[in-house]
Write an enzyme that holds these catalytic residues in place. Structure first.
Site, short mmCIF file in Angstrom:
data_model
loop_
_atom_site.label_atom_id
_atom_site.label_comp_id
_atom_site.label_asym_id
_atom_site.label_seq_id
_atom_site.Cartn_x
_atom_site.Cartn_y
_atom_site.Cartn_z
N ALA A 288 -22.97 87.94 118.87
CA ALA A 288 -23.85 89.10 118.89
C ALA A 288 -23.03 90.38 118.75
O ALA A 288 -22.01 90.55 119.42
CB ALA A 288 -24.65 89.13 120.19
N CYS B 71 -25.56 80.62 125.10
CA CYS B 71 -25.33 82.03 125.45
C CYS B 71 -25.30 82.21 126.97
O CYS B 71 -26.22 81.80 127.67
CB CYS B 71 -26.41 82.91 124.84
SG CYS B 71 -26.19 84.66 125.26
N ASN C 121 -15.39 74.07 119.83
CA ASN C 121 -15.32 75.53 119.98
C ASN C 121 -14.64 75.87 121.31
O ASN C 121 -14.92 75.25 122.32
CB ASN C 121 -16.75 76.09 119.92
CG ASN C 121 -16.83 77.60 120.08
OD1 ASN C 121 -17.75 78.11 120.70
ND2 ASN C 121 -15.90 78.33 119.52
#
Length: 320
Positions: free
Chosen positions: A19, A101, A201
């Site tokens: 973001a 998130c 990740n």
């Protein structure tokens, strides 16, 4: 050649959705440097349902981005699947669902990483979305909500069963945010538990760390997040290393300067000068981190209000 559903990737190196970072200009720079897949900033399904004007900018896609993944977040299976159906005609190739998130306002609404506490809801969201569209659906998760509930393996199995084409695993819990070390072992365990592609990740900052992650976890693809901030060249490094085994030289100050200016021009074209230049301030801080005189430049960048001012400042502060 790697595949996610029917989408072919030139290489396994993926720009993570971030973001306020992975907007259209930055994605194009990473594509230019060789990223195999670009992920857009996350978009709220509810905001799209209510036709929020601010989200329109987040949906901009350039033809040169192929392949690109659009990321939705939400907790209502009906809204998620309906919005997915409504936006499917946009020129993205993969739809990603955010279940990782850690931001409080997202988690408080039961969205993002809060979903990892609800395996049944995870199944419903993924299943309904997969049913609603023809494009491949992927999901991004974390190790778990906290260390006591490190359930990425269970959630990944649920995601596969619901019909997703791939799963990305960030090796940190929600409670860790981005601190501490990423747990690559959980990525390995997810890879062993499912047959869909697994994207690793967390803590990939170089070609060496990308190779180490793939070797230790067996993951199919590697996702790069914060290490790409101010450093789109990481994708050049990853690709070159995979092909030739060597390491391309880091960009010279002049190349960094020209990239910043090109980035600024795209930001202005895309968002107008007022917003574009203000958004560039954080990017300039990232691009110049560790450079000689960078702390002075970072202090000065906050006063820059036009492209010409930026150009003058960089000409003064960065020697060619």
């Amino acid at each position: 050649m790697k595949k996610i559903g029917n989408v072919e990737l030139e290489n396994p190196y993926i720009l993570a959705p971030m973001a306020g970072v992975t907007d259209l200009p930055f994605r194009l720079l990473c594509k230019e440097q060789g990223a195999g897949l670009l992920c857009m900033e996350m978009v709220s399904a509810k905001a799209l349902q209510y036709k929020n004007k601010n989200t329109k900018l987040l949906l901009a896609i350039h033809p040169e981005e192929y392949p690109v993944s659009l990321q939705l977040f939400g907790s209502d299976p009906y809204i998620m699947s309906e919005i997915a159906k409504q936006i499917e005609e946009l020129p993205f190739q993969i739809l990603d669902i955010n279940m990782g998130c850690p931001v409080p306002k997202v988690v408080k609404n039961g969205e993002g990483s809060a979903l990892m506490k609800e395996p049944g809801l995870v199944y419903d969201i993924v299943h309904e979305t997969v049913k609603a569209i023809r494009k491949p659906v992927t999901v991004k998760i974390r190790k778990g909500f906290d260390e006591e509930h490190a359930n990425a393996v269970e959630i990944a199995r649920v995601i596969e069963e619901a019909g997703a084409a791939a799963v990305a695993v960030h090796g940190r819990t929600r409670e860790q945010y981005y601190s501490g070390k990423a747990d690559w072992d959980i990525i390995r365990r997810v890879k062993e538990a499912v047959s869909i592609p697994v994207i690793g990740n967390g803590d990939v900052v170089s070609a060496e760390s990308a190779a180490a992650m793939q070797e230790r976890t067996g993951c199919d693809m590697v996702m790069i997040g914060r290490a790409a901030q101010g450093n789109p060249w990481i994708f050049r490094e990853l690709r070159e290393h995979a092909i030739h085994g060597g390491y391309p030289p880091r960009p010279a100050p002049e190349e960094v300067k020209q990239t910043m200016l090109a980035h600024a021009r795209m930001q202005i074209e895309y968002k107008g000068e007022y917003l574009g230049i203000r958004e560039m301030r954080k990017h300039v801080a990232w691009y110049t981190k560790g450079m000689k005189g960078s702390s002075k430049l970072r202090a000065e960048i906050n006063g820059v209000e036009s492209y010409e001012e930026l150009e003058r400042l960089l000409a003064h502060r960065i020697a060619g």
